[in-house]
Write an enzyme that holds these catalytic residues in place. Sequence first.
Site, PDB file in Angstrom:
ATOM      1  N   CYS A  91       0.715  -1.163   0.067  1.00 29.85           N
ATOM      2  CA  CYS A  91       0.090   0.059  -0.181  1.00 29.85           C
ATOM      3  C   CYS A  91       0.734   1.097   0.135  1.00 29.85           C
ATOM      4  O   CYS A  91       1.367   1.186   0.722  1.00 29.85           O
ATOM      5  CB  CYS A  91      -0.489  -0.187   1.215  1.00 29.85           C
ATOM      6  SG  CYS A  91      -1.396   1.784   1.729  1.00 29.85           S
TER       7      CYS A  91
ATOM      8  N   CYS B  52       0.433   3.453   3.615  1.00 27.88           N
ATOM      9  CA  CYS B  52       1.096   2.953   5.179  1.00 27.88           C
ATOM     10  C   CYS B  52       1.733   1.867   4.251  1.00 27.88           C
ATOM     11  O   CYS B  52       2.701   1.506   5.959  1.00 27.88           O
ATOM     12  CB  CYS B  52       0.163   2.329   5.782  1.00 27.88           C
ATOM     13  SG  CYS B  52      -0.614   0.913   5.036  1.00 27.88           S
TER      14      CYS B  52
ATOM     15  N   CYS C 185      -7.100  -1.361   1.511  1.00 22.85           N
ATOM     16  CA  CYS C 185      -5.639  -1.661   2.489  1.00 22.85           C
ATOM     17  C   CYS C 185      -7.127  -1.829   3.700  1.00 22.85           C
ATOM     18  O   CYS C 185      -7.120  -0.562   4.358  1.00 22.85           O
ATOM     19  CB  CYS C 185      -4.519  -0.732   2.612  1.00 22.85           C
ATOM     20  SG  CYS C 185      -3.410  -0.749   4.077  1.00 22.85           S
TER      21      CYS C 185
ATOM     22  N   CYS D  19      -4.637   1.621   6.612  1.00 22.48           N
ATOM     23  CA  CYS D  19      -4.731   2.405   6.172  1.00 22.48           C
ATOM     24  C   CYS D  19      -6.550   2.809   5.808  1.00 22.48           C
ATOM     25  O   CYS D  19      -6.468   4.502   5.845  1.00 22.48           O
ATOM     26  CB  CYS D  19      -4.010   3.196   5.788  1.00 22.48           C
ATOM     27  SG  CYS D  19      -3.920   2.993   3.977  1.00 22.48           S
TER      28      CYS D  19
ATOM     29  N   CYS E 139      -7.930  -5.370  -9.810  1.00 21.46           N
ATOM     30  CA  CYS E 139      -7.582  -4.150 -11.097  1.00 21.46           C
ATOM     31  C   CYS E 139      -7.031  -2.664 -10.122  1.00 21.46           C
ATOM     32  O   CYS E 139      -7.701  -2.367  -9.551  1.00 21.46           O
ATOM     33  CB  CYS E 139      -8.980  -3.404 -12.137  1.00 21.46           C
ATOM     34  SG  CYS E 139      -8.279  -2.560 -13.405  1.00 21.46           S
TER      35      CYS E 139
END
Length: 165
Positions: free
Chosen positions: A80, A83, A128, A131, A151
């Site tokens: 991510c 984070c 995510c 976060c 995607c």
Amino acid sequence: MNRRTFLLGALALGGLSSLVSRLQAAENLPSDVIKKIVKSDAEWKALLPLDRYKILRKEATEPRFSSPLNHEKRAGTFACAGCDLGLFSSKTKYDSGTGWPSFYRALPGRVGTKVDTFLWRPRTEYHCIRCGGHQGHIFDDGPPPTGKRYCNNGLALRFHAGVAP
Ligand SMILES: [Zn+2]
């Protein structure tokens, strides 16, 4: 039933239910132990470059074929960009031809989903788990073994070369 069989029965039941709850705990482990990161919109805006902020926090979509990660074929982890939590293994990345980095599976417990509506059609959004940063959408036209296509916006990810998880 005498006292002994009663006790043995209770022990067996207790043992079974504690085994079941242990199995459940193991299944939920990744998201349970991941402590959520909570920041205000202003904090995210100050922290992230504007193009990443618009995707991660406002669910924008980058132009197709714009991400260098489309061509990333090394072993490693796609994390991510908000984070740095690892979300995908390079082992599950494939070339979907759509112009966005695509995966057939996320790392267990690392993404959450919600259904949104785009042009009156429901879509499954995913983000995510730590976060809440928006990553992309899940479609049902992926390859085996899952048939799913995650995607993903390339700007919502950072790639770390290394051993694939
Ligand atoms: Zn994150």
